[in-house]
Design an enzyme around this catalytic site. Structure first.
Site, PDB file in Angstrom:
ATOM      1  N   GLU A 198      10.872  -3.122 -19.333  1.00 40.13           N
ATOM      2  CA  GLU A 198      11.700  -4.129 -18.723  1.00 40.13           C
ATOM      3  C   GLU A 198      11.366  -4.325 -17.426  1.00 40.13           C
ATOM      4  O   GLU A 198      11.794  -3.186 -16.745  1.00 40.13           O
ATOM      5  CB  GLU A 198      12.939  -4.332 -19.327  1.00 40.13           C
ATOM      6  CG  GLU A 198      13.277  -4.764 -20.662  1.00 40.13           C
ATOM      7  CD  GLU A 198      12.973  -6.034 -20.887  1.00 40.13           C
ATOM      8  OE1 GLU A 198      12.514  -7.010 -19.903  1.00 40.13           O
ATOM      9  OE2 GLU A 198      13.121  -6.627 -22.188  1.00 40.13           O
TER      10      GLU A 198
ATOM     11  N   HIS B 136       7.844  -6.407 -20.519  1.00 41.31           N
ATOM     12  CA  HIS B 136       8.477  -7.489 -20.343  1.00 41.31           C
ATOM     13  C   HIS B 136       9.184  -7.655 -19.228  1.00 41.31           C
ATOM     14  O   HIS B 136       9.305  -6.780 -18.461  1.00 41.31           O
ATOM     15  CB  HIS B 136       9.684  -7.433 -21.601  1.00 41.31           C
ATOM     16  CG  HIS B 136       9.104  -7.324 -23.140  1.00 41.31           C
ATOM     17  ND1 HIS B 136       9.367  -8.458 -23.795  1.00 41.31           N
ATOM     18  CD2 HIS B 136       8.357  -6.571 -23.837  1.00 41.31           C
ATOM     19  CE1 HIS B 136       8.723  -8.318 -24.915  1.00 41.31           C
ATOM     20  NE2 HIS B 136       8.120  -7.351 -24.978  1.00 41.31           N
TER      21      HIS B 136
ATOM     22  N   GLU C 291       8.012 -14.484 -18.840  1.00 46.78           N
ATOM     23  CA  GLU C 291       7.842 -13.282 -18.188  1.00 46.78           C
ATOM     24  C   GLU C 291       6.609 -12.993 -17.673  1.00 46.78           C
ATOM     25  O   GLU C 291       5.870 -11.808 -17.872  1.00 46.78           O
ATOM     26  CB  GLU C 291       8.292 -12.291 -19.162  1.00 46.78           C
ATOM     27  CG  GLU C 291       9.413 -12.444 -20.067  1.00 46.78           C
ATOM     28  CD  GLU C 291       9.962 -11.534 -21.071  1.00 46.78           C
ATOM     29  OE1 GLU C 291      11.084 -11.890 -21.550  1.00 46.78           O
ATOM     30  OE2 GLU C 291       9.277 -10.446 -21.324  1.00 46.78           O
TER      31      GLU C 291
HETATM   32  N1  LIG Z   1      12.287  -9.299 -22.685  1.00 38.25           N
HETATM   33  S1  LIG Z   1      13.570  -9.464 -23.408  1.00 38.25           S
HETATM   34  O1  LIG Z   1      14.453  -9.609 -22.600  1.00 38.25           O
HETATM   35  O2  LIG Z   1      13.506 -10.450 -24.504  1.00 38.25           O
HETATM   36  N2  LIG Z   1      13.658  -7.900 -24.162  1.00 38.25           N
HETATM   37  C1  LIG Z   1      12.777  -7.717 -25.167  1.00 38.25           C
HETATM   38  C2  LIG Z   1      12.555  -6.119 -25.433  1.00 38.25           C
HETATM   39  C3  LIG Z   1      13.898  -5.332 -25.722  1.00 38.25           C
HETATM   40  C4  LIG Z   1      14.245  -5.046 -27.105  1.00 38.25           C
HETATM   41  C5  LIG Z   1      15.323  -4.425 -27.580  1.00 38.25           C
HETATM   42  C6  LIG Z   1      16.229  -4.250 -26.519  1.00 38.25           C
HETATM   43  C7  LIG Z   1      16.177  -4.400 -25.177  1.00 38.25           C
HETATM   44  C8  LIG Z   1      14.932  -5.184 -24.871  1.00 38.25           C
HETATM   45  C9  LIG Z   1      13.252  -8.285 -26.597  1.00 38.25           C
HETATM   46  O3  LIG Z   1      12.341  -8.551 -27.366  1.00 38.25           O
HETATM   47  O4  LIG Z   1      14.374  -8.563 -26.863  1.00 38.25           O
HETATM   48 ZN   LIG Z   2      10.621 -10.149 -23.186  1.00 38.78          ZN
END
Ligand SMILES: NS(=O)(=O)N[C@@H](Cc1ccccc1)C(=O)O
Ligand SMILES: [Zn+2]
Ligand SMILES: [Ca+2]
Ligand SMILES: [Ca+2]
Ligand SMILES: [Ca+2]
Length: 309
Positions: free
Chosen positions: A271, A198, A72
């Protein structure tokens, strides 16, 4: 290294150079420090942006963390953009100067430097997510609040969401934990707000991730309401979708849950771009960096304001 057409992205050493240059060009408002060390021994660097940066002053502290997930790369650019925005404009932009004078802003551009280096170590991107321990860990499932409680991570070392053998088994999360714990001064946590960046999906997320409940232990309805209000206010400025993170999928051991439950830090996940996979997914061209990092300027300002309430 990044492919030539994506040279706008920073490698680990290029990122270090940016931090060192910021500290040498703005010595009064930038303090260069270290959070800890990665599994492969890389320094995990941080900068503090504030007036009298070398002095711990009684000002609300705000933390920005980037690149828990290796691929990312746009998130490291987001952290470097925050550093640039709050240093280059200091003294000329009134709002920027007020923020820097009234807050202590911590920026950690690469929480997972080993993973970042690995992801770009081949002739093409490897799509790497986790850290580089012998059994690679998903750092965002390795934090210690409700670790492994609820099916929001995997116990399988081969899984991309492997939580590790125990909470904080990864040196990267343990280092960041120790840093945040060190910000408790006279019994009071000085950091009041946090964003973990992220990619991708264009979302503003708040805890808890381990449960869909809005008033689970450690979160009152009023506190949840504040998360939602601030989250929605930030999303209104960048066009991301705001929601409790568990509405998307349950995650246990995430950074937001620990920051809030352990320290009452108003902790969000952003995100970033793109909204959906398509061709760009985790690897948007470097031409989007300026636009997609600046897109969060207002949201960052809102969080800095909110951190003082
Ligand atoms: N960057 S990601 O796609 O991995 N998303 C992250 C952040 C996240 C966490 C919970 C729900 C949606 C997004 C993760 O830790 O899964
Ligand atoms: Zn992530
Ligand atoms: Ca390009
Ligand atoms: Ca200060
Ligand atoms: Ca302080």
């Amino acid at each position: 290294e990044f492919p030539a057409e994506d040279s706008g992205y920073h490698t680990y050493s290029e990122m270090l150079t940016e931090l060192d240059e910021a500290a040498s060009w703005h010595p009064d408002i930038v303090d260069r420090t270290t959070v800890g060390r990665s599994a492969e021994g890389r320094e995990i660097p941080a900068v503090k942006i504030s007036d009298n940066a070398g002095v711990d002053e009684d000002e609300p502290e705000v933390l920005f963390t980037c690149n828990q997930h290796a691929r990312e790369h746009l998130t490291a650019e987001m952290c470097l953009h925050i550093l640039k925005r709050y240093t280059d404009n200091y003294g000329s932009d009134r709002a920027i100067s007020d923020a820097v004078d009234g807050r202590e802003i911590w920026v950690v551009p690469m929480v997972n430097p080993d993973g970042v280096a690995h992801d770009i170590s081949g002739s093409d991107y490897l799509g790497w997510r986790r850290n580089r321990q012998a059994n690679p860990v998903d750092l965002n499932r390795n934090w210690g609040h409700q670790w492994g409680c609820c099916g929001g991570s995997s116990g399988d070392p081969n899984s991309s969401t492997y939580r590790g053998p125990e909470a904080f088994s990864a040196p990267e999360t343990a280092s960041l934990r120790d840093f945040v714990n060190s910000r408790v001064v006279d019994g009071t946590q000085q950091i009041t707000a946090h964003i973990d960046f992220h990619t991708f999906s264009e979302l503003v997320l708040w805890p808890y991730g381990y449960t869909t409940a809005e008033n689970a232990p450690g979160m009152t309805r009023e506190e949840y309401r504040r998360f939602a209000d601030v989250g929605k206010a930030m999303a209104a400025t960048n066009g991301y979708d705001p929601m409790q993170s568990s509405e998307l999928y349950v995650t246990d051991g995430s950074v937001n849950d620990w920051m809030w439950a352990e320290h009452d830090i108003l902790s969000f996940t952003f995100e970033m771009y793109p909204g959906s996979g398509g061709s760009e997914g985790f690897y948007p061209p470097d031409e989007v960096i300026q636009r997609e990092t600046s897109r969060n300027d207002e949201a960052v300002s809102i969080l800095l304001d909110e951190s003082g309430r």
